[in-house]
Design a protein around this motif. Structure first.
Motif, PDB file in Angstrom:
ATOM      1  N   LEU A 192      67.683  48.620  -9.515  1.00 33.80           N
ATOM      2  CA  LEU A 192      66.262  48.377  -9.273  1.00 33.80           C
ATOM      3  C   LEU A 192      65.651  47.526 -10.385  1.00 33.80           C
ATOM      4  CD1 LEU A 192      64.880  51.753  -7.846  1.00 33.80           C
ATOM      5  CD2 LEU A 192      65.103  49.568  -6.674  1.00 33.80           C
ATOM      6  N   LEU A 204      62.066  52.048  -1.318  1.00 34.79           N
ATOM      7  CA  LEU A 204      62.784  50.804  -1.052  1.00 34.79           C
ATOM      8  C   LEU A 204      62.637  50.376   0.405  1.00 34.79           C
ATOM      9  CD1 LEU A 204      66.034  51.256  -3.165  1.00 34.79           C
ATOM     10  CD2 LEU A 204      64.412  49.367  -3.336  1.00 34.79           C
ATOM     11  N   ASP A 252      67.936  45.209  -4.687  1.00 37.03           N
ATOM     12  CA  ASP A 252      67.520  46.303  -3.810  1.00 37.03           C
ATOM     13  C   ASP A 252      68.636  46.776  -2.879  1.00 37.03           C
ATOM     14  OD1 ASP A 252      65.129  46.001  -5.045  1.00 37.03           O
ATOM     15  OD2 ASP A 252      64.055  45.185  -3.324  1.00 37.03           O
TER      16      ASP A 252
END
Length: 763
Positions: free
Chosen positions: A42, A74, A47
């Motif tokens: 992160l 996310l 991601d």
């Protein structure tokens, strides 16, 4: 031996216990490793890799709340609302102390209009943290939705007391005060939000929108000028300015501002699409097409915009280009929603209505609030003649997308067909307000005014439409009807003559011309010459041959029969020709001869549909109803969707004692699907609905028939019966009086007169 065995068992269970403990320890260690890796990813803005690690952690421990929370964030960042909600809701359940997860879950519930669940989540947070500003802000929004503005104001003031320098809280307060019509205080709140954060575009937009709603456009423009100065790299102020320009109907300025926005952010594909949509509404289709192409050119993932271009092509009749673009999109990515929408439109265009409905149903699982899907669902139901579901789908489309002009326009058309002229006017006017170029809405509004007997207004509206589309047959025909209502026969004749120039085989317009001529004293011989001259211009028109045959019927039945048979050759699907031929033969007393001739023909050509239809008509005229049914059934065995046979058999079944009305409806629907504009078929379907007690459906069908041919008394009689069955007794009497007008003979006239007498006695 016993002690050794016990010792072995003890050793085994000790080993098992250690293994279990070791597995648990290793599992905890592994899940933490995955979680920490995810956090590292992160920080590096990786991601996808972070999601994989979090999923690994959850696989080891499904109750790992912190991993689910991060995964939910996310998914939220990705725009995957469904998965984000699932993870955040699970987090809130596993760890109620995670207030952010609880608040975000409540937000999801509120967006989904699940207000009770949203309130429960908010209250859970406030029990733990009574001054939590996010929960209080959400509570204020919830109270606003419920119309409890005082409670909303209390909640937002408490949030502001806890966090006095947060701009969004003042924006919420401004909306609440606006709802309470405390406009000066609302303006102060919006201004305060902007003062607290003058770099946030939404604060400018909110304040300018407030001024627009208050019709203080100068203040709105001043706010947007400040926005442009403060945020020189943002296209937003110019987009908002364009909106104000459009409110003032200044398309030139709107275009300038939109192009200025594009100049600032030329690689914004969505902005190109917004400009394309402006050009579509303006009617500048070439420029719109270019903007869609530009959006594709600058997009990182062009498939979505290619799908939108395919949709544009379809909507404006460029079907080959739409197919080509659609194929390109689906080859790259077959999951694009806009592409699926275009596929549905092609299914509807190809008459595959049930397949379209099945596809729409599947799409609605993923996009339950997509208004256009409900509109297409309405179109499919309309094509299948299910008007109840059509209206339900349209109302849902309008609920989800109030600014969807096509939905309002179609709802107006349905109301017009049902004779609900006030509703038709209202919905058509709404459609035109949204899209002033909606021709169908303009036509529906004009017709609604005409059928409301506002003849002078209708004449003005149709004249304006005629000036814009001088060669539109429907507008000219409606204008002619208006002039007839105004008793201006010369102008009516001029309008219908123009129709015949444009469309020489237009039977309806020529029928009115014959009526006008007859009313003016033209003799039968001259009417025949008029019809013969028109047939010379449109020799393949079965309908014109029928009109000429009708003129000969009283004085020269042999000539009439010859013409009816010619009409059968030209238009074998028209049931009227068979009925009229049978009528002539019966009057001549040649029924048996005609039956024998048809049977001889069937020996040579067993699939001759015309012969079966002729037999059926003759048997009907002779009162041999079972034989007539058999003849029509044989025609349907040759061609199951043969409209004339389906229509006639449906009628006979409906008229039979203890007839199977379900079968009659099935047959009438087959006929209507094949010939949706045939007045006789509309009458049959309306009559079957009436017999089944479905009075509103009967009214709808018969109303459509009368719009196409208002001079058939039997239609007015049947429509009157449907109105009466639906409890509209005074309207029924008015309609029945039209059916019984002088010089309008029809078979059921005595029966209709008796019905009128009975109804009037009940008043």
């Amino acid at each position: 031996m016993k002690s050794n065995r016990l010792s072995l068992l003890t050793t085994f269970f000790s080993f098992l216990l250690c293994s279990l403990l070791l597995t648990g320890c290793l599992g905890d260690k592994n899940k933490e490793e995955h979680y920490q890796k995810a956090m590292s990813y992160l920080q590096e803005q990786k991601d996808k890799e972070a999601i994989i690690e979090l999923l690994n952690a959850i696989q080891i421990d499904p109750k790992y709340a912190q991993a689910r929370y991060q995964l939910g964030l996310l998914y939220l960042k990705k725009g995957d609302a469904r998965q984000a909600f699932d993870e955040l809701q699970r987090t809130a359940t596993l760890d109620p102390t995670n207030l952010d997860a609880c608040i975000k879950t409540a937000e999801f519930y509120l967006v989904a209009q699940k207000k009770d669940e949203a309130r429960s989540g908010i209250e859970q947070v406030l029990r733990q943290a009574p001054d939590n500003k996010d929960a209080l802000a959400l509570l204020a929004n919830l109270e606003m939705i419920d119309g409890k503005t005082d409670a909303a104001l209390t909640a937002i003031d408490q949030a502001i007391a806890a966090s006095a320098n947060e701009d969004r809280l003042y924006s919420i307060k401004g909306r609440i005060l606006t709802a309470q019509e405390q406009f000066a205080e609302a303006e102060q709140a919006f201004v305060k939000a902007l003062e607290l954060d003058s770099k946030k575009p939404i604060n400018y937009v909110t304040l300018s929108s407030y001024y627009v709603d208050r019709k203080e456009l100068d203040k709105a423009r001043a706010t947007l000028d400040k926005m442009a100065a403060a945020l020189p790299d943002s296209p937003q102020p110019y987009l908002q300015m364009a909106s104000i320009d459009l409110i003032e109907n200044d398309e030139a300025k709107a275009e300038q501002h939109l192009l200025q926005a594009l100049k600032i952010d030329p690689k914004n594909s969505k902005l190109h699409v917004a400009v394309a949509e402006f050009y579509v509404k303006k009617g500048a289709l070439d420029q719109a097409e270019q903007m869609y192409k530009d959006a594709i050119t600058v997009a990182d993932k062009p498939e979505e915009f290619e799908a939108q271009l395919a949709n544009f092509y379809f909507d404006y009749g460029k079907f080959d280009q739409a197919k080509e673009m659609l194929a390109k999109v689906t080859k790259t990515n077959d999951k694009i929603a806009a592409a699926a929408l275009v596929k549905v439109k092609f299914l509807l265009k190809d008459g595959k209505n049930q397949e379209a409905l099945d596809t729409i149903t599947n799409m609605l699982r993923d996009y339950p609030r997509w208004g256009e899907l409900f509109f297409l669902k309405a179109v499919a139901h309309s094509n299948l003649k299910d008007m109840r579901l059509t209206k339900e789908s349209l109302l849902e489309a309008i609920k989800l997308s109030p600014g969807f002009a096509k939905a309002h326009s179609l709802l107006a058309l349905l109301a017009l067909q049902d004779g609900e002229f006030d509703t038709a006017k209202k919905e058509a006017a709404t459609a035109l307000k949204i899209n002033p170029r909606d021709f169908q809405a303009a036509l529906t509004l004009s017709k609604s005014v005409l059928f409301s007997k506002e003849y002078a207004t209708a004449e003005k509206m149709f004249s304006e439409l005629h000036a814009k589309v001088p060669n539109n047959v429907e507008v000219l025909g409606s204008l002619g009807l208006t002039y007839i209502a105004l008793q201006q026969e010369s102008k009516a004749k001029e309008a219908f003559d123009k129709v015949m120039e444009l469309q020489p085989d237009n039977v309806k317009a020529f029928t009115f011309l014959l009526q006008i001529a007859q009313k003016g004293g033209t003799k039968q011989e001259e009417l025949i010459k008029m019809a013969e001259a028109q047939i010379a211009k449109a020799p393949q028109s079965g309908g014109l041959h029928i009109l000429l045959a009708n003129l000969y019927l009283a004085t020269n039945p042999d000539k009439a029969l010859e013409l009816y048979r010619k009409a059968q050759e030209l238009d074998p699907d028209n049931p009227q020709t068979y009925a009229m031929s049978a009528l002539v033969l019966t009057r001549q007393g040649k029924t048996d001869q005609a039956i024998a001739e048809f049977n001889d023909l069937l020996v040579k050509h067993p699939k001759a549909l015309g012969a079966y239809m002729g037999l059926g008509s003759l048997y009907e005229q002779s009162g041999k109803i079972d034989l007539a049914k058999g003849a029509y059934a044989k025609a349907l065995s040759v061609k199951p969707d043969f409209a004339p046979a389906a229509n006639n058999l449906a009628w006979l079944i409906a008229e039979s004692k203890d007839g199977d009305l379900g079968e009659a409806l099935r047959l009438a629907m087959i006929a209507k699907q094949q010939q949706p504009d045939n007045v006789n078929i509309m009458d049959t379907l309306g009559w079957v609905h009436y017999k089944r007690g479905s009075y509103s459906l009967a009214r709808s069908e018969l109303s459509q028939a009368m719009q196409k041919q208002d001079n058939m008394p039997i239609l007015h009689y049947h429509f009157a019966l449907a109105l009466y069955g639906d409890g509209k007794k005074q309207e029924a009497i008015t309609e029945l009086l039209k059916a019984l007008a002088p010089n309008q003979p029809f078979k059921e006239k005595d029966e209709a007169a008796a019905t009128l007498k009975k109804w009037q006695s009940e008043q």
